[in-house]
Design an enzyme around this catalytic site. Sequence first.
Site, PDB file in Angstrom:
ATOM      1  N   GLN A 108       1.247  -7.108   2.317  1.00 29.52           N
ATOM      2  CA  GLN A 108       1.804  -5.863   1.778  1.00 29.52           C
ATOM      3  C   GLN A 108       1.008  -5.460   0.523  1.00 29.52           C
ATOM      4  O   GLN A 108      -0.196  -5.559   0.539  1.00 29.52           O
ATOM      5  CB  GLN A 108       3.306  -5.981   1.493  1.00 29.52           C
ATOM      6  CG  GLN A 108       4.161  -6.051   2.754  1.00 29.52           C
ATOM      7  CD  GLN A 108       4.106  -7.389   3.470  1.00 29.52           C
ATOM      8  OE1 GLN A 108       4.348  -8.424   2.868  1.00 29.52           O
ATOM      9  NE2 GLN A 108       3.775  -7.375   4.737  1.00 29.52           N
TER      10      GLN A 108
ATOM     11  N   GLY B 219      -0.526  -6.545   8.635  1.00 31.67           N
ATOM     12  CA  GLY B 219      -1.572  -6.336   9.643  1.00 31.67           C
ATOM     13  C   GLY B 219      -2.918  -6.465   8.966  1.00 31.67           C
ATOM     14  O   GLY B 219      -3.338  -5.573   8.249  1.00 31.67           O
ATOM     15  N   HIS B 220      -3.553  -7.607   9.139  1.00 30.42           N
ATOM     16  CA  HIS B 220      -4.837  -7.852   8.472  1.00 30.42           C
ATOM     17  C   HIS B 220      -5.960  -7.849   9.508  1.00 30.42           C
ATOM     18  O   HIS B 220      -5.953  -8.651  10.438  1.00 30.42           O
ATOM     19  CB  HIS B 220      -4.797  -9.193   7.723  1.00 30.42           C
ATOM     20  CG  HIS B 220      -3.811  -9.195   6.591  1.00 30.42           C
ATOM     21  ND1 HIS B 220      -3.457 -10.313   5.892  1.00 30.42           N
ATOM     22  CD2 HIS B 220      -3.118  -8.184   6.033  1.00 30.42           C
ATOM     23  CE1 HIS B 220      -2.585  -9.993   4.951  1.00 30.42           C
ATOM     24  NE2 HIS B 220      -2.358  -8.704   5.031  1.00 30.42           N
TER      25      HIS B 220
ATOM     26  N   LYS C 285      -7.283  -6.264   2.846  1.00 26.94           N
ATOM     27  CA  LYS C 285      -7.153  -7.653   2.375  1.00 26.94           C
ATOM     28  C   LYS C 285      -7.676  -8.659   3.393  1.00 26.94           C
ATOM     29  O   LYS C 285      -8.124  -9.739   3.014  1.00 26.94           O
ATOM     30  CB  LYS C 285      -5.681  -7.969   2.042  1.00 26.94           C
ATOM     31  CG  LYS C 285      -5.134  -7.140   0.892  1.00 26.94           C
ATOM     32  CD  LYS C 285      -3.729  -7.534   0.519  1.00 26.94           C
ATOM     33  CE  LYS C 285      -2.697  -7.241   1.580  1.00 26.94           C
ATOM     34  NZ  LYS C 285      -2.513  -5.793   1.855  1.00 26.94           N
TER      35      LYS C 285
ATOM     36  N   ASP D  53      -2.543  -2.352   3.194  1.00 28.17           N
ATOM     37  CA  ASP D  53      -3.666  -1.746   3.918  1.00 28.17           C
ATOM     38  C   ASP D  53      -4.882  -1.496   3.028  1.00 28.17           C
ATOM     39  O   ASP D  53      -5.636  -0.551   3.253  1.00 28.17           O
ATOM     40  CB  ASP D  53      -3.240  -0.427   4.607  1.00 28.17           C
ATOM     41  CG  ASP D  53      -1.992  -0.619   5.435  1.00 28.17           C
ATOM     42  OD1 ASP D  53      -1.941  -1.618   6.163  1.00 28.17           O
ATOM     43  OD2 ASP D  53      -1.069   0.216   5.339  1.00 28.17           O
TER      44      ASP D  53
HETATM   45  P1  IMP Z   1       9.398  -3.737   6.042  1.00 26.37           P
HETATM   46  O1  IMP Z   1       8.531  -4.684   5.285  1.00 26.37           O
HETATM   47  O2  IMP Z   1       9.146  -3.736   7.523  1.00 26.37           O
HETATM   48  O3  IMP Z   1      10.837  -3.869   5.684  1.00 26.37           O
HETATM   49  O4  IMP Z   1       8.992  -2.240   5.580  1.00 26.37           O
HETATM   50  C1  IMP Z   1       9.233  -1.749   4.257  1.00 26.37           C
HETATM   51  C2  IMP Z   1       8.120  -0.834   3.809  1.00 26.37           C
HETATM   52  O5  IMP Z   1       6.931  -1.595   3.610  1.00 26.37           O
HETATM   53  C3  IMP Z   1       7.743   0.253   4.822  1.00 26.37           C
HETATM   54  O6  IMP Z   1       7.322   1.414   4.110  1.00 26.37           O
HETATM   55  C4  IMP Z   1       6.559  -0.337   5.568  1.00 26.37           C
HETATM   56  O7  IMP Z   1       5.732   0.652   6.134  1.00 26.37           O
HETATM   57  C5  IMP Z   1       5.871  -1.060   4.414  1.00 26.37           C
HETATM   58  N1  IMP Z   1       5.053  -2.217   4.832  1.00 26.37           N
HETATM   59  C6  IMP Z   1       5.473  -3.457   5.125  1.00 26.37           C
HETATM   60  N2  IMP Z   1       4.426  -4.261   5.400  1.00 26.37           N
HETATM   61  C7  IMP Z   1       3.324  -3.519   5.261  1.00 26.37           C
HETATM   62  C8  IMP Z   1       1.921  -3.798   5.386  1.00 26.37           C
HETATM   63  O8  IMP Z   1       1.477  -4.922   5.658  1.00 26.37           O
HETATM   64  N3  IMP Z   1       1.079  -2.759   5.144  1.00 26.37           N
HETATM   65  C9  IMP Z   1       1.530  -1.518   4.795  1.00 26.37           C
HETATM   66  N4  IMP Z   1       2.822  -1.218   4.655  1.00 26.37           N
HETATM   67  C10 IMP Z   1       3.717  -2.205   4.891  1.00 26.37           C
END
Ligand code: IMP
Length: 429
Positions: free
Chosen positions: A224, A40-41, A16, A13
């Site tokens: 991420q 989420g971009h 990007k 977040d």
């Molecule tokens: P997962 O990737 O759904 O397994 O989530 C693992 C951790 O990464 C959690 O804390 C999510 O909130 C965080 N996370 C995964 N993708 C994103 C992203 O694109 N932005 C922010 N946090 C993310």
Amino acid sequence: MPATIMIGAHWGDEGKGRVTDELAAEADIVARFAGGDNAGHTVYVDGTVFKFHLLPSGILRDNVTCVLGNGMVINPVNLLKEMDEMSAKGLDISPQRLLLSTRAHIISPAHIALDKAAEIARGADAIGTTLRGIGPAYLDKAARQGIRAGQMNQVEEFADALYASIERANETLKSAGLETLDPQESALTYIEAAERLKPYLCDTGVYLNQHLKEGAQVLCEGAQGAMLDIDHGDYPYVTSSTSTSGGALTGLGIGPLYISRVVGVTKAFSSRVGSGPMPSEQEGAIADRLRGTGENFWDEFGTTTGRIRRCGWLDGVILRYASLVNGFTELYVTKLDVLSGLDEVKIAVAYEIDGKRLEYPPTTIPELQRVRAVYETLPGWSEDVSTIRQEADLPQAARDFVRAIHELCDVPVKTVSVGPARDQVIHFA
Ligand code: IMP
């Protein structure tokens, strides 16, 4: 040396999407290399807000071919949904513009059910995943029982692999006392999606290398963030892929000598969704101020899950560490405009634990939870900076803030954004 890697320096977040959109103007290919629709971009172009989860944000540029690399995990149904949404907005999402790696792994309905089950089982220690099935899909990949996108070419084989995945998951769900899935019914939309996605399948590693050799400019779009990386993040509160710059090489199948530039993206403050330590987290008025009300699309509420993001001062310790493990060659600071109007602004420049000062985050969660952030306090600025386009026109205090970021991790800040529009950008000398 034609490839650039773009990476978020914190917990995702960082903004990007807009950075990809800007860098893609100079690119021939934009490639995602890790993660899936947990990302989420958000990109804002001429009054329209685009929210991407799987498609590279580079799809907004007509000059660009987009690649979903082998390091990704793909939910075919959600991919098609996003493709259809973007086609409806007028974007060309043909197989000439979008390539899906035959080596990428598939997220099945079983993975989504297992993600939910695992979070329930963790109880108070839940990671706060996006519940998109990301972890279980990578688990199956590592266990060598995953389904690869290339299997969609043989739809019957693909269907059998899906049924087997769902039946395996049902055993786990049953023993946890949770509702099981009907293999035939749950797989139906996936099988339909496979038929439609066939024309997009490609050995993207070969494609990328051929184009790099011919001098194509490739942008590797990180998702991420560095602290969500499976190795370098604050494990176990991480995602299940390599979201740091090394992941671009393995997640796309390209060699390191193609990389000439690694852009680290940081917001002017920090945020995090999901659980896990966040040493510079603030509560009350400052957090509310940084987060925004939720009325604007750029306020700090999750693009994928809608969850409230935890907010705090810029964590320079994490930024310094992210610069190290990613090899950032430059920084891009987003949302500087959000800090306008604060009497003073802070940056966490070190942590303290048991009387010791730390320049880098400790490795274990109990230590990370005990550290105290040490702040440098700088004067704020009252001016609205959103209309400024030249470094020299920024208030001195804002320039000092940017300078402090550069010095703290010894990586130059090359770009600062001051609003969501494409032109709300200041390039630094
Ligand atoms: P997962 O990737 O759904 O397994 O989530 C693992 C951790 O990464 C959690 O804390 C999510 O909130 C965080 N996370 C995964 N993708 C994103 C992203 O694109 N932005 C922010 N946090 C993310």
